[in-house]
Design a protein around this motif. Structure first.
Motif, PDB file in Angstrom:
ATOM      1  N   TRP A  41       0.787  -0.850  -0.356  1.00  0.00           N
ATOM      2  CA  TRP A  41       0.129  -0.152  -0.079  1.00  0.00           C
ATOM      3  C   TRP A  41       0.771   1.517   0.055  1.00  0.00           C
ATOM      4  O   TRP A  41       0.690   2.530  -0.626  1.00  0.00           O
ATOM      5  CB  TRP A  41      -0.816  -0.496   1.594  1.00  0.00           C
ATOM      6  CG  TRP A  41      -1.765   1.152   1.043  1.00  0.00           C
ATOM      7  CD1 TRP A  41      -3.122   1.270   0.943  1.00  0.00           C
ATOM      8  CD2 TRP A  41      -1.585   2.656   2.179  1.00  0.00           C
ATOM      9  NE1 TRP A  41      -3.505   2.626   0.816  1.00  0.00           N
ATOM     10  CE2 TRP A  41      -2.608   3.318   1.988  1.00  0.00           C
ATOM     11  CE3 TRP A  41      -0.621   2.758   2.766  1.00  0.00           C
ATOM     12  CZ2 TRP A  41      -2.509   5.080   1.953  1.00  0.00           C
ATOM     13  CZ3 TRP A  41      -0.603   4.455   3.082  1.00  0.00           C
ATOM     14  CH2 TRP A  41      -1.538   5.014   2.628  1.00  0.00           C
ATOM     15  N   ARG A  42       2.113   1.681   0.472  1.00  0.00           N
ATOM     16  CA  ARG A  42       2.837   2.230   0.763  1.00  0.00           C
ATOM     17  C   ARG A  42       3.363   2.706  -0.396  1.00  0.00           C
ATOM     18  O   ARG A  42       3.813   3.473  -1.308  1.00  0.00           O
ATOM     19  CB  ARG A  42       4.036   2.559   1.900  1.00  0.00           C
ATOM     20  CG  ARG A  42       3.865   2.363   2.757  1.00  0.00           C
ATOM     21  CD  ARG A  42       4.687   2.434   4.191  1.00  0.00           C
ATOM     22  NE  ARG A  42       4.110   1.781   5.762  1.00  0.00           N
ATOM     23  CZ  ARG A  42       3.655   3.238   7.085  1.00  0.00           C
ATOM     24  NH1 ARG A  42       3.572   4.517   5.840  1.00  0.00           N
ATOM     25  NH2 ARG A  42       3.010   3.123   7.514  1.00  0.00           N
TER      26      ARG A  42
ATOM     27  N   ALA B 159       0.291   4.177  -2.902  1.00  0.00           N
ATOM     28  CA  ALA B 159      -0.385   5.460  -2.171  1.00  0.00           C
ATOM     29  C   ALA B 159       1.056   6.352  -2.803  1.00  0.00           C
ATOM     30  O   ALA B 159       0.810   7.393  -2.880  1.00  0.00           O
ATOM     31  CB  ALA B 159      -0.056   5.519  -0.934  1.00  0.00           C
ATOM     32  N   ARG B 160       2.236   5.921  -2.794  1.00  0.00           N
ATOM     33  CA  ARG B 160       3.386   7.036  -3.103  1.00  0.00           C
ATOM     34  C   ARG B 160       3.530   7.114  -4.619  1.00  0.00           C
ATOM     35  O   ARG B 160       3.503   8.017  -4.611  1.00  0.00           O
ATOM     36  CB  ARG B 160       4.523   6.354  -2.526  1.00  0.00           C
ATOM     37  CG  ARG B 160       6.107   7.801  -3.102  1.00  0.00           C
ATOM     38  CD  ARG B 160       7.264   6.757  -2.490  1.00  0.00           C
ATOM     39  NE  ARG B 160       7.706   6.227  -1.759  1.00  0.00           N
ATOM     40  CZ  ARG B 160       7.267   5.536  -0.345  1.00  0.00           C
ATOM     41  NH1 ARG B 160       7.677   4.141  -1.853  1.00  0.00           N
ATOM     42  NH2 ARG B 160       7.251   4.507   0.307  1.00  0.00           N
TER      43      ARG B 160
ATOM     44  N   LEU C  92       0.047   9.789  -5.956  1.00  0.00           N
ATOM     45  CA  LEU C  92       0.115  10.438  -5.400  1.00  0.00           C
ATOM     46  C   LEU C  92       1.882  11.661  -6.072  1.00  0.00           C
ATOM     47  O   LEU C  92       1.184  12.552  -6.776  1.00  0.00           O
ATOM     48  CB  LEU C  92       0.959  10.484  -3.750  1.00  0.00           C
ATOM     49  CG  LEU C  92       0.232  11.734  -2.679  1.00  0.00           C
ATOM     50  CD1 LEU C  92      -1.368  12.092  -3.035  1.00  0.00           C
ATOM     51  CD2 LEU C  92       0.537  11.235  -1.643  1.00  0.00           C
TER      52      LEU C  92
ATOM     53  N   PRO D 147      -8.042  10.972  -5.418  1.00  0.00           N
ATOM     54  CA  PRO D 147      -9.076   9.178  -5.160  1.00  0.00           C
ATOM     55  C   PRO D 147      -9.575   8.966  -5.576  1.00  0.00           C
ATOM     56  O   PRO D 147      -9.885   7.273  -6.056  1.00  0.00           O
ATOM     57  CB  PRO D 147      -9.533  10.264  -2.962  1.00  0.00           C
ATOM     58  CG  PRO D 147      -8.402  11.760  -3.388  1.00  0.00           C
ATOM     59  CD  PRO D 147      -8.094  11.736  -4.485  1.00  0.00           C
TER      60      PRO D 147
ATOM     61  N   TRP E  98      -9.620   1.180  -4.175  1.00  0.00           N
ATOM     62  CA  TRP E  98      -8.552  -0.252  -3.529  1.00  0.00           C
ATOM     63  C   TRP E  98      -9.403  -0.940  -2.899  1.00  0.00           C
ATOM     64  O   TRP E  98     -10.003  -1.463  -2.468  1.00  0.00           O
ATOM     65  CB  TRP E  98      -7.973   0.530  -2.338  1.00  0.00           C
ATOM     66  CG  TRP E  98      -7.773   1.630  -2.618  1.00  0.00           C
ATOM     67  CD1 TRP E  98      -7.728   3.157  -3.338  1.00  0.00           C
ATOM     68  CD2 TRP E  98      -5.186   1.830  -3.031  1.00  0.00           C
ATOM     69  NE1 TRP E  98      -6.710   3.920  -3.756  1.00  0.00           N
ATOM     70  CE2 TRP E  98      -5.148   3.529  -3.712  1.00  0.00           C
ATOM     71  CE3 TRP E  98      -4.619   1.174  -3.105  1.00  0.00           C
ATOM     72  CZ2 TRP E  98      -4.131   3.800  -3.577  1.00  0.00           C
ATOM     73  CZ3 TRP E  98      -3.280   1.243  -2.753  1.00  0.00           C
ATOM     74  CH2 TRP E  98      -2.502   2.765  -3.767  1.00  0.00           C
TER      75      TRP E  98
ATOM     76  N   SER F 127      -1.745   5.197   9.758  1.00  0.00           N
ATOM     77  CA  SER F 127      -2.088   4.022   8.564  1.00  0.00           C
ATOM     78  C   SER F 127      -1.866   2.796   9.055  1.00  0.00           C
ATOM     79  O   SER F 127      -1.524   1.681   7.895  1.00  0.00           O
ATOM     80  CB  SER F 127      -1.513   4.471   7.957  1.00  0.00           C
ATOM     81  OG  SER F 127       0.048   4.701   7.737  1.00  0.00           O
TER      82      SER F 127
ATOM     83  N   ASP G 139      -8.882   2.878   0.678  1.00  0.00           N
ATOM     84  CA  ASP G 139      -9.613   4.057  -0.239  1.00  0.00           C
ATOM     85  C   ASP G 139      -9.479   5.047   1.275  1.00  0.00           C
ATOM     86  O   ASP G 139      -9.131   6.284   0.724  1.00  0.00           O
ATOM     87  CB  ASP G 139     -10.948   3.806  -0.455  1.00  0.00           C
ATOM     88  CG  ASP G 139     -11.359   3.032  -1.233  1.00  0.00           C
ATOM     89  OD1 ASP G 139     -10.792   3.583  -2.594  1.00  0.00           O
ATOM     90  OD2 ASP G 139     -11.786   1.617  -1.368  1.00  0.00           O
TER      91      ASP G 139
ATOM     92  N   TYR H 280      -6.512   6.814   1.796  1.00  0.00           N
ATOM     93  CA  TYR H 280      -5.604   7.085   0.190  1.00  0.00           C
ATOM     94  C   TYR H 280      -6.766   8.854   0.210  1.00  0.00           C
ATOM     95  O   TYR H 280      -5.852   9.716  -0.101  1.00  0.00           O
ATOM     96  CB  TYR H 280      -5.336   6.813  -0.505  1.00  0.00           C
ATOM     97  CG  TYR H 280      -5.152   7.181  -2.074  1.00  0.00           C
ATOM     98  CD1 TYR H 280      -3.312   7.283  -2.537  1.00  0.00           C
ATOM     99  CD2 TYR H 280      -6.095   8.108  -3.147  1.00  0.00           C
ATOM    100  CE1 TYR H 280      -2.543   8.370  -2.759  1.00  0.00           C
ATOM    101  CE2 TYR H 280      -4.847   8.394  -4.224  1.00  0.00           C
ATOM    102  CZ  TYR H 280      -3.910   7.923  -4.519  1.00  0.00           C
ATOM    103  OH  TYR H 280      -3.265   9.081  -4.959  1.00  0.00           O
TER     104      TYR H 280
ATOM    105  N   LEU I 171      -4.718  10.915   3.244  1.00  0.00           N
ATOM    106  CA  LEU I 171      -3.245  11.511   2.335  1.00  0.00           C
ATOM    107  C   LEU I 171      -3.452  12.606   1.432  1.00  0.00           C
ATOM    108  O   LEU I 171      -2.755  13.274   1.633  1.00  0.00           O
ATOM    109  CB  LEU I 171      -2.145   9.829   2.122  1.00  0.00           C
ATOM    110  CG  LEU I 171      -1.319  10.381   1.368  1.00  0.00           C
ATOM    111  CD1 LEU I 171      -0.223  10.743   2.773  1.00  0.00           C
ATOM    112  CD2 LEU I 171      -0.848   9.028   0.672  1.00  0.00           C
ATOM    113  N   TRP I 172      -3.839  12.110   0.354  1.00  0.00           N
ATOM    114  CA  TRP I 172      -4.548  12.912  -0.601  1.00  0.00           C
ATOM    115  C   TRP I 172      -4.327  14.352  -0.061  1.00  0.00           C
ATOM    116  O   TRP I 172      -3.794  15.426  -0.531  1.00  0.00           O
ATOM    117  CB  TRP I 172      -5.341  12.722  -1.741  1.00  0.00           C
ATOM    118  CG  TRP I 172      -5.518  13.823  -2.520  1.00  0.00           C
ATOM    119  CD1 TRP I 172      -5.889  14.689  -2.559  1.00  0.00           C
ATOM    120  CD2 TRP I 172      -4.939  14.110  -3.643  1.00  0.00           C
ATOM    121  NE1 TRP I 172      -6.610  15.831  -3.521  1.00  0.00           N
ATOM    122  CE2 TRP I 172      -5.561  15.048  -4.656  1.00  0.00           C
ATOM    123  CE3 TRP I 172      -3.931  12.921  -4.455  1.00  0.00           C
ATOM    124  CZ2 TRP I 172      -5.908  15.156  -5.585  1.00  0.00           C
ATOM    125  CZ3 TRP I 172      -3.652  13.589  -5.738  1.00  0.00           C
ATOM    126  CH2 TRP I 172      -4.976  14.208  -6.195  1.00  0.00           C
TER     127      TRP I 172
END
Length: 484
Positions: free
Chosen positions: A16-17, A20-21, A24, A30, A35, A68, A81, A84, A87-88
């Motif tokens: 996931w990390r 997501a990186r 992003l 999103p 996800w 997280s 979801d 993320y 995080l967004w």
């Protein structure tokens, strides 16, 4: 078009990390992603999204990283979801983690708490059984556990550290953790094995039954800490329904078997209780001292050697009230025998006041101090301690009935008049005390001893002498008028 991001069932956190990186860094919002994990069914219009390379460095607060790391293991299908989307927003609102009113953050915090609770339950309720003979080298153990969330991988490192000297397996309906020869791995969808009996379970159940206290049973609290969903995998839990059913009868039996004779200290407790009745002490002086010795009205009695009562004739027209016993007073059980008492004796002599005609006492009857090395250093009593001890002072006032009370220092002034501030400005004045009589305000000898300037110390000592002389003269004048 929405792209699907499928994460593996193990190694989920790292996957996931990384994803997501990448998304992003590529600026993918999103709403353009869905996800899922590998157990989710494929949608008719799902297109697997390619994870971009995370070229751009992404910075997040440590609090988000920790949150997280837990939320990823929640059983909510929308957890990825939600993370993320938050995080967004976090990239555009750096202080978002501190916003306690944010609805999304509050929901994630609840998920984080639920996962940590599940992790704690796993540590507490996994029950291993030995599955190999001791002569086979490393001992081998296995357990079956049914977690609420996907916490096996999240918690397995704890077991690896805790049981590093043995091989073990924790089987679950989803992911199973296997630790062999010091290496940890995970397996998916392993059928529940038939685990052998364990001779040590009988010993453990016997111990559990014997430490069960029926008099302290609270079923709801117990089920809150040990939810029933875990019971069928815990050998001791089979005894719980029987223990609950027997608890009332066992508690009554324990009460019936309790000793009936009161403890030796009961008489002293009753004496203290009588001494703390609302009305002032009306018995003889010897009874007052005995009751005072058992005083527990405030915590000061715990550290003091003894309570220190007043001393002097009960017909005294002048009562002098200090703050509290000092170190020597606490050891000898008499007021004003230490350095402050010696200065007071000298001031009384200079003022022409016979100490034998004065009743000396303190506003607080126990020594309050802090220990520094081998020394006990005086500490000033607080308002609560002064108020608790005022009962004894009022009892002395009612018994002695002095014409004038001389309050030495702020603590005595507070106990006698209700106000302990401004002693230097009030010094030498006569005020009306709470008991209805005259109260003169003066300085405490201990305060004078602490003054570093010799000339100032001489001046303050002269002021104390003058106050003693004025108070004694007032008593003599009043005695002459009323024929005391």
């Amino acid at each position: 078009m929405t792209g699907r991001v499928t994460l593996p069932r193990t190694g989920t956190e790292a996957a996931w990390r990384r994803a997501a990186r990448g998304f992003l860094s590529a600026g993918v919002p999103p709403e353009d992603l869905r996800w899922t994990d590998a157990t989710a069914p494929q949608g008719l219009f799902d297109n697997e999204a390619d994870v971009p390379d995370g070229a751009r460095e992404i910075r997040v607060p440590r609090a988000f990283a920790a949150m997280s790391n837990a939320v990823i293991w929640h059983n909510d299908a929308d957890r990825f979801d939600r993370l993320y989307a938050f995080l967004w927003r976090l990239q555009r609102e750096p202080g978002l983690m501190r916003d306690r009113g944010d609805v999304q953050l509050a929901h994630l915090r609840r998920m984080e708490k639920a996962v940590h609770r599940c992790k704690h339950k796993m540590k507490a309720f996994v029950r291993f059984r030995e599955i190999s003979a001791p002569q086979e080298g490393r001992r081998q153990f296995a357990a079956w556990f049914e977690p609420t969330h996907h916490t096996v991988e999240f918690t397995a490192t704890f077991f690896a550290r805790r049981f590093a000297d043995m091989d073990w397996r924790i089987y679950t309906p989803d992911v199973s953790a296997i630790f062999e020869d010091g290496r940890l791995r995970f397996a998916l969808d392993v059928p529940r094995p038939e685990l052998p009996g364990d001779a040590s379970e009988d010993l453990w159940v016997t111990y559990f039954r014997n430490i069960f206290n029926p008099a302290r049973l609270k079923v709801q609290a117990m089920q809150s800490e040990m939810p029933k969903k875990y019971w069928h995998n815990m050998p001791e839990a089979a005894s719980i329904p029987e223990l609950i059913a027997e608890a009332p009868a066992r508690a009554r039996a324990m009460a019936a078997a309790a000793p009936t004779l009161p403890p030796v200290r009961t008489a002293r407790v009753q004496e203290v209780a009588r001494a703390q009745a609302p009305d002032h002490w009306s018995g003889p002086r010897e009874g007052f001292a005995a009751a005072l010795s058992g005083c527990a009205r405030c915590p000061l009695h715990r550290g003091a050697t003894q309570a220190v009562p007043g001393a002097g004739p009960e017909t005294a027209a002048l009562m002098i009230v200090g703050e509290q016993p000092g170190d020597l007073e606490d050891l000898q059980g008499r007021p004003f025998v230490g350095p402050a008492g010696q200065l007071l004796d000298a001031a009384l002599a200079d003022a022409g006041v016979p100490r034998a005609e004065v009743y000396l006492t303190n506003a607080v009857k126990h020594f309050k101090y802090v220990t520094r090395g081998k020394r006990r250093i005086h500490q000033r009593p607080n308002t609560s301690e002064i108020d608790h001890c005022r009962w004894w002072l009022e009892a002395e006032l009612a018994r002695v009935r002095p014409t004038v009370v001389l309050a030495l220092g702020a603590t005595a002034a507070q106990a006698l008049t209700g106000e302990g501030a401004g002693i230097l400005q009030r010094r030498g004045a006569t005020e009306r005390g709470r008991h209805g009589g005259a109260v003169m305000i003066s300085l405490h000898p201990a305060h004078i001893l602490r003054v570093p300037v010799p000339a100032e110390q001489v001046r303050l000592r002269r002021a104390l002498t003058d106050d003693l002389a004025a108070a004694f003269a007032t008593c003599r004048g009043a005695d002459a008028r009323i024929g005391r």
